[in-house]
Motif scaffolding. Structure first.
Motif, PDB file in Angstrom:
ATOM      1  N   ARG A 152       0.849  -1.173   0.000  1.00  0.00           N
ATOM      2  CA  ARG A 152       0.000   0.000   0.000  1.00  0.00           C
ATOM      3  C   ARG A 152       0.892   1.233   0.000  1.00  0.00           C
ATOM      4  N   GLY A 156      -2.346   4.826   1.469  1.00  0.00           N
ATOM      5  CA  GLY A 156      -3.126   3.656   1.847  1.00  0.00           C
ATOM      6  C   GLY A 156      -3.775   2.915   0.698  1.00  0.00           C
ATOM      7  N   PRO A 158      -3.587   0.489  -2.981  1.00  0.00           N
ATOM      8  CA  PRO A 158      -2.763  -0.407  -3.786  1.00  0.00           C
ATOM      9  C   PRO A 158      -2.300   0.321  -5.040  1.00  0.00           C
TER      10      PRO A 158
END
Length: 333
Positions: A152, A156, A158
């Motif tokens: 991540r 936060g 992907p």
């Protein structure tokens, strides 16, 4: 207002994603970036910085003295040989692209894969994959890749996968613009990390051949006007993308140009045996429209073919309109 700092790297790549980005907008890509306060810290094909200056940028990012809002990778990550990444060295640094990607990604607010190679491995991953190519967070449809399934970014999220070979220039610019405005969260991405503003559509939507598709009036050869799904390998009913709703280079798309959709926004598209031939089982295409049960498709296809107007059937296997629509209110004999 602080600029939104973007660092663009190129891995195993043909450079097509950069070529696509440069086609964006009537005023050009750089004007579009400036409009949203985006500062391109460095791009290997477009920047004038010397090698020493580029290394200094990298060093400042690593040291934490240079803010990195978005790290963009174009091209796959070549992890070989034996996990060293030395198949793809970044000139002047003595380090591999694998090293730089894994070092810089944790320091970026957002990590972006520009194109299907960076997203899923793409063409460099095809076949026996001797370079051990992968995407940033996927190897084909399998989560993992160079950064690992659990990666991540500092925000936060992907990896944001702007999949496509190459992506539409608007997909690239609009994603970067949305990031600069703080308009991207987990809900804005689909299950493969693709921005939903284009991934919630199918390439089939808006296709000029949809009348032929509805009646299952199929082209048998390239250059003919009919639907290319049944015989010529078109995967537009299975491929995400608003390709036929926004023109490429001002107008046009693969299908409007007479080429079958090869589902280039999908993981593993490069492994198709024949892009221009529809795989079938028992005479039925193996790849059917998304969300449609096979039995329903077979039943509806049979009904559609039985109701095909003579005009549609005749035009489907022609390279031009030979029977025009009736415009006489049905009085023509």
């Amino acid at each position: 207002m602080q600029p939104f700092n973007v660092l663009w790297l190129q891995g195993g790549s043909c450079g097509g994603c950069t070529m696509a980005a440069l086609d964006n907008g009537t005023s050009g890509w750089f004007a579009e970036l400036a409009r949203f306060g985006i500062d391109l810290l460095w791009h290997p094909s477009l920047s004038e910085a010397t090698a020493d200056e580029v290394v200094e940028i990298f060093d400042r990012i690593v040291a934490g003295t240079q803010r990195l809002d978005a790290l963009v990778l174009e091209g796959s990550v070549l992890r070989g040989p034996n996990g060293t990444g030395r198949f793809n060295m970044l000139g002047g640094t003595g380090r591999s692209m694998l090293h730089w990607v894994t070092t810089l990604a944790p320091r970026a607010d957002y990590v972006v894969a520009a194109g299907s190679c960076a997203a899923f491995g793409g063409v460099p991953m095809a076949g026996t994959n001797p370079t051990d190519a992968s995407g940033l967070q996927y190897a084909g449809a399998e989560a993992g890749g160079a950064l690992g399934a659990g990666f991540r970014s500092r925000a936060g999220l992907p990896v944001i996968n702007i999949a496509g070979c190459a992506p539409h220039p608007g997909w690239i610019s609009e994603t970067l613009a949305a990031l600069s405005l703080g308009g991207v969260d987990g809900a804005a991405l689909d299950d493969f990390g693709r921005p939903r503003f284009y991934a919630d559509h199918l390439a089939h939507h808006g296709c000029a051949r949809n009348e032929y598709y509805e009646f299952k009036a199929s082209a048998e050869e390239l250059s003919q006007q009919g639907c290319m799904m049944e015989h010529l390998g078109c995967k537009a009913t299975q491929a995400v993308g608003d390709c036929n709703q926004r023109g490429w280079n001002g107008n046009g798309s693969c299908t409007s140009g007479g080429m079958a959709c090869i589902a280039c926004t999908s993981p593993g598209f490069e492994s198709a045996q024949n892009f221009l031939e529809t795989a079938k089982l028992g005479g039925i295409p193996v790849g059917l429209p998304l969300d449609m049960p096979k039995a329903w498709f077979v039943a509806l296809a049979a009904l559609s073919k039985s109701a095909t107007p003579k005009r549609v059937r005749a035009n489907a296997t022609s390279d031009h309109v030979i029977v025009p629509p009736r415009t006489d209110g049905g009085r023509r004999k």
